[in-house]
Scaffold this active site. Sequence first.
Site, mmCIF file in Angstrom:
data_model
loop_
_atom_site.group_PDB
_atom_site.id
_atom_site.type_symbol
_atom_site.label_atom_id
_atom_site.label_comp_id
_atom_site.label_asym_id
_atom_site.label_seq_id
_atom_site.Cartn_x
_atom_site.Cartn_y
_atom_site.Cartn_z
ATOM 1 N N ASN A 46 -16.938 25.975 -25.043
ATOM 2 C CA ASN A 46 -17.643 24.973 -24.250
ATOM 3 C C ASN A 46 -17.416 25.152 -22.749
ATOM 4 O OD1 ASN A 46 -18.537 23.731 -26.638
ATOM 5 N ND2 ASN A 46 -16.640 22.546 -26.794
ATOM 6 N N LYS A 98 -8.145 3.409 1.617
ATOM 7 C CA LYS A 98 -7.435 4.671 1.429
ATOM 8 C C LYS A 98 -7.527 5.272 0.012
ATOM 9 C CE LYS A 98 -4.392 2.745 4.070
ATOM 10 N NZ LYS A 98 -5.381 2.033 4.935
ATOM 11 N N LYS A 133 -17.194 27.442 -31.304
ATOM 12 C CA LYS A 133 -17.585 26.873 -30.015
ATOM 13 C C LYS A 133 -16.768 27.393 -28.844
ATOM 14 C CE LYS A 133 -20.120 23.944 -29.174
ATOM 15 N NZ LYS A 133 -20.067 22.494 -29.402
ATOM 16 N N TYR A 192 -10.153 -5.766 12.696
ATOM 17 C CA TYR A 192 -9.404 -5.409 11.497
ATOM 18 C C TYR A 192 -9.351 -6.577 10.515
ATOM 19 C CZ TYR A 192 -5.751 -3.996 8.285
ATOM 20 O OH TYR A 192 -5.066 -3.683 7.148
ATOM 21 N N SER A 224 0.838 -1.205 0.000
ATOM 22 C CA SER A 224 0.000 0.000 0.000
ATOM 23 C C SER A 224 0.871 1.253 0.000
ATOM 24 C CB SER A 224 -0.931 0.011 1.217
ATOM 25 O OG SER A 224 -0.178 -0.087 2.414
ATOM 26 N N THR A 273 -39.046 26.204 -12.193
ATOM 27 C CA THR A 273 -39.372 24.870 -11.680
ATOM 28 C C THR A 273 -39.653 24.031 -12.924
ATOM 29 O OG1 THR A 273 -41.740 25.301 -11.527
ATOM 30 C CG2 THR A 273 -40.443 25.788 -9.566
ATOM 31 N N HIS A 274 -39.285 22.769 -12.877
ATOM 32 C CA HIS A 274 -39.412 21.894 -14.058
ATOM 33 C C HIS A 274 -38.681 22.488 -15.263
ATOM 34 C CE1 HIS A 274 -42.697 19.856 -11.831
ATOM 35 N NE2 HIS A 274 -42.989 21.093 -11.448
ATOM 36 N N GLU A 327 -18.917 21.104 -16.927
ATOM 37 C CA GLU A 327 -19.219 19.711 -17.297
ATOM 38 C C GLU A 327 -18.370 18.738 -16.488
ATOM 39 O OE1 GLU A 327 -20.395 19.701 -21.893
ATOM 40 O OE2 GLU A 327 -18.580 20.807 -21.483
ATOM 41 N N SER A 343 -13.633 23.911 -29.532
ATOM 42 C CA SER A 343 -13.802 22.665 -30.266
ATOM 43 C C SER A 343 -12.673 22.545 -31.277
ATOM 44 C CB SER A 343 -15.151 22.680 -30.985
ATOM 45 O OG SER A 343 -15.138 21.758 -32.060
ATOM 46 N N ASN A 376 -2.536 -1.571 13.425
ATOM 47 C CA ASN A 376 -3.985 -1.350 13.372
ATOM 48 C C ASN A 376 -4.391 -0.046 14.070
ATOM 49 O OD1 ASN A 376 -3.959 -3.751 12.081
ATOM 50 N ND2 ASN A 376 -4.995 -4.933 13.688
#
Length: 466
Positions: free
Chosen positions: A294, A334, A292, A326, A27, A158-159, A299, A286, A113
Amino acid sequence: MAKPSHATWGGRFSAGPAELMLQFSESVSFDRRLAPFDVAGSKAHSAMLAHVGLITAKERDAIHAGLDAILADIEAGKFTWETKLEDVHMNIEQALTKRVPAAAKLHTARSRNDQIATDMRLFFKHACAVLAEKILGAERALLAAAEASRDVLIPGYTHLQRAQPVFLAHHLFAWLEMLDRDRARFAAVAAHANWCPLGSGAIAGTTLPIDREFTAKALGFVDAKGRPQVTQNSMDTVADRDLFIEFASACALFGVHASRIAEDLILWSSSEFKFVELPDAFCTGSSLMPQKKNPDSCELLRGKSARLQGNLHTLLTLAKGLPLTYNRDLQEDKPPVFDSFDQTAICADVLAGTLGGMEVIRERCAAAVADPALLATDLADYLVLKGVAFRDAHHAVGAVVRLAEQKGVALNRLSTVDVHGVHPAFEADWADVFDLKRALAKREGTGMPGPKQVARQFARWRKALA
Ligand code: ARG
């Protein structure tokens, strides 16, 4: 013939692990970032061992000097991490052994541990403070954006349909509420992390006369009055991964908030809305279409939120079937935590940068909010104040909306005769309802978007984020 084991635990083994097993079980490639916390834990532990007489003051000092030198090497990139030593703990302990004979006593009354549980609690306290500060940065960018567009009105949705007019600042303050809850959530996770595991040993503590409170104090696991806080059940301490889940959950929920903010910004920056222009520095072009621009930062914020949720899910699944206490499965706890930390940190910074450079296109906001249909509810309220029951008022205004549609005119362009024909309670003053200023000024209850309320929120946020 297999080579004998050189591992710290190698005494009972006649052969060392296969190369493949070393690769599989290491690890250190990801837990090496815990080095500063591991060293802090070892220094506190050895100070405690000296305090109770299990090692001498001289041995403690030698251990401390050795650990400091190792950490300096690590920070300078001069430390050689060895995969065959499995993890951060054994890499540091072995390096210490090469420098200081007393290193052989460091692991007295300690197990990996309770060591890893301690390292991670220290990590969580640090990570929560870092993230809270970064989220505060995004909140401040948001407040600045609201200050710069104080008088701008937009339709609330709304919507995703135009609903009612609001100050843009009211919408931005909704985002602020979300982010401020995130910040509080990280503070809560940090408070939960503030209990010291050391002394729990592998599972059942130790027979040696240690002083857990001493170690806790040395590591800053203390309450507001400086009293040490130590975990109360050794088995729970080494098995518990609640904090991992809470932390990842706080990150995931922040991610959901960042994603929803990003989604609004993506819509608002489209040609269809164009309420805002996003900063060039956080957009890309683009490779094919020259026109473009973007909204990639937004995003990606939306996309990263999926990743943050995935990390939370990994941790929940990892913990759910494990017998106490453990189990090595827990080493897999992790990577998702570190990834959530790193991604949340950069998301908060990118959110701050994107909001900080956002420009409000006032004409487009004004044009959108000029739609009189946004005040149809106010028209129903007008009838209510004339004594009409709300359900009847709603129905009458619906008929007025339909009439305007049939006639091909805006709602406020109908004549008083027309609307009076729909419901006799409509009188000559009916069209006053369409005055936006007046409409907003009527919404002055707590939490509403009236100008006085918005001013109150400005004062509140200026104070809270100062
Ligand atoms: N690298 C281990 C982990 O992350 C540390 C604890 C190891 N304990 C053990 N009994 N093998 O979980």
